[in-house]
Scaffold this active site. Structure first.
Site, PDB file in Angstrom:
ATOM      1  N   HIS A 186       0.826  -1.212   0.000  1.00 33.17           N
ATOM      2  CA  HIS A 186       0.000   0.000   0.000  1.00 33.17           C
ATOM      3  C   HIS A 186       0.861   1.264   0.000  1.00 33.17           C
ATOM      4  O   HIS A 186       0.639   2.184  -0.808  1.00 33.17           O
ATOM      5  CB  HIS A 186      -0.904  -0.028   1.240  1.00 33.17           C
ATOM      6  N   GLU A 187       1.851   1.318   0.883  1.00 38.27           N
ATOM      7  CA  GLU A 187       2.679   2.523   0.987  1.00 38.27           C
ATOM      8  C   GLU A 187       3.536   2.728  -0.255  1.00 38.27           C
ATOM      9  O   GLU A 187       3.778   3.861  -0.678  1.00 38.27           O
ATOM     10  CB  GLU A 187       3.548   2.461   2.242  1.00 38.27           C
ATOM     11  N   HIS A 190       1.557   4.606  -2.692  1.00 40.31           N
ATOM     12  CA  HIS A 190       1.624   6.059  -2.504  1.00 40.31           C
ATOM     13  C   HIS A 190       2.920   6.611  -3.097  1.00 40.31           C
ATOM     14  O   HIS A 190       2.928   7.656  -3.762  1.00 40.31           O
ATOM     15  CB  HIS A 190       1.570   6.402  -1.018  1.00 40.31           C
ATOM     16  N   HIS A 196      -5.603   7.427  -2.058  1.00 45.58           N
ATOM     17  CA  HIS A 196      -6.542   6.434  -1.561  1.00 45.58           C
ATOM     18  C   HIS A 196      -7.740   6.328  -2.498  1.00 45.58           C
ATOM     19  O   HIS A 196      -8.228   7.337  -3.023  1.00 45.58           O
ATOM     20  CB  HIS A 196      -7.028   6.814  -0.154  1.00 45.58           C
ATOM     21  N   TYR A 243      -9.446   2.344   1.983  1.00 48.57           N
ATOM     22  CA  TYR A 243      -9.630   2.218   3.431  1.00 48.57           C
ATOM     23  C   TYR A 243     -10.447   0.963   3.746  1.00 48.57           C
ATOM     24  O   TYR A 243     -11.265   0.516   2.932  1.00 48.57           O
ATOM     25  CB  TYR A 243     -10.436   3.413   3.956  1.00 48.57           C
TER      26      TYR A 243
END
Length: 384
Positions: A186-187, A190, A196, A243
């Protein structure tokens, strides 16, 4: 092709417990309140967003680092008080200049990153590498001057967070021992420039936000609606960038899908995650280039073929496969070849270059092999 698409359909987790949903809320970091600043990107300009003050960092939506609080305050002042004499600018701008050149992310581990965390991060990198055109290379003292823009992976905080896109110079990616493989994937998303999923401009068509269930003071994490060109394709409930249903929850679910779907998975990239990143980071292929479009040679003489204009954008070594049109191809590691044909005639020549990932490109040319009898009429005309 290196891509080996995994069977990661958006419905692949029918049920799982809340404990299995890893989030990047980082609620354990003390908050010093909130403030606003401005960001820009594809499709939006100087959009005001609310960030949380965590130590000296301006944090958006739990795990996105906008910069230091000082930087955020500086750009807010500039935008608020801008005049014709002050250039309009924002704290971050997503766009091609903030993509990683050649799909390559140089990285370096900080000394405080444990071996177990390093292994999880490396596994996450491999997951990205196998499913997309993204590559990673470790930055060392020997290549530091080449890779001046790089990701510095640290465990400074008991948290999972990253900047969005390439910032320039050293940029931190914080992954602690509590961050899972899925958190790392996930990071890195980014770091590549992804926001998101639930921050898309069209999110209210797909999910409902239950504000009564949000931890008091955390409501701002659900206020952002960003349409920045990263919204590739349809809304993806199964995105690893989404999320969980209980993000920043005081008890009940904070995000409820309007369709039958599971959100917040951290098992791996979804099919649409892969499609999205490939749209912004298309696979880089080598380029085959011969020095001529056509060659002529007198029978009995060798022909020199030059493919040195071929190149690989990543700087990798290439394999050269020469098809001379009169037999089996010849494979070499050299970009040059000298060859003698056994018969006169016209031939189609091709050069195929292959990079270490198996990507190829081909260039072609014509070859004419002639004898003395073919040029005698022209010689006689010159003599006469």
């Amino acid at each position: 092709m290196k891509k080996q698409f995994l069977c990661i359909a958006t419905f692949f987790m029918a049920t799982f417990s809340l404990a299995e949903i890893n989030t990047e809320e980082n609620n354990q970091i003390p908050s010093n309140g909130t403030d606003t600043t401005f960001i820009s990107g594809y499709g939006f300009f100087n959009k005001q967003v609310t960030y949380e003050k965590q130590k000296d960092l301006a944090v958006l939506e739990g795990d996105i680092i906008l910069g230091t609080i000082q930087e955020a305050e500086k750009w807010k002042t500039i935008i608020t008080n801008q005049s014709n004499n002050i250039p309009t600018r924002s704290i971050i701008i997503t766009g091609q200049r903030y993509r990683w050149p050649n799909n390559l992310i140089p990285y370096q581990f900080g000394s405080n990153v444990s071996l177990s965390t390093r292994n999880r991060v490396l596994n996450a990198m491999e997951h990205w590498r196998r499913n997309t055109a993204i590559e990673f290379t470790e930055r060392t003292s020997n290549n530091a001057s080449t890779y001046t823009d790089y990701v510095f992976i640290v465990s400074d905080e008991n948290a999972c967070w990253s900047y969005v896109g390439r910032r320039g110079g050293q940029q931190k990616l914080n992954l602690s021992n509590s961050c899972s493989f899925g958190n790392a994937v996930h990071e890195i998303g980014h770091t590549l420039g992804l926001w998101h999923e639930q921050s898309r401009e069209d999110r209210d068509q797909y999910v409902q936000i239950n504000r009564d269930n949000i931890i008091p003071g955390k409501e701002h994490n659900f206020n952002q609606k960003i349409s920045d060109g990263d919204d590739v394709g349809e809304y993806d409930y199964g995105s690893i960038m989404h999320y969980s249903a209980y993000a920043f929850s005081s008890g009940g679910p904070t995000i409820v899908p309007l369709q039958s779907a599971v959100i917040g998975q951290r098992n791996g990239l979804s099919t649409l995650d892969i499609a999205s990143i490939n749209a912004h980071y298309p696979e880089i292929v080598p380029v085959a280039k011969l020095d001529k479009d056509s060659y002529s040679v007198l029978f009995g003489n060798g022909i020199f073929i030059d493919g040195r204009h071929s190149f690989d954008p990543n700087g990798d070594s290439l394999i050269y496969t020469w098809n001379l049109g009169d037999g089996a191809p010849i494979t070499t590691s050299s970009a040059m070849l000298e060859y003698s044909y056994n018969q006169k005639g016209h031939y189609c020549l091709s050069l195929t270059v292959t990079d270490p990932s198996g990507n190829t490109d081909t260039d072609t040319a014509s070859v004419t092999v002639f004898g003395y009898e073919d040029i005698l009429p022209a010689i006689n005309l010159l003599i006469l």
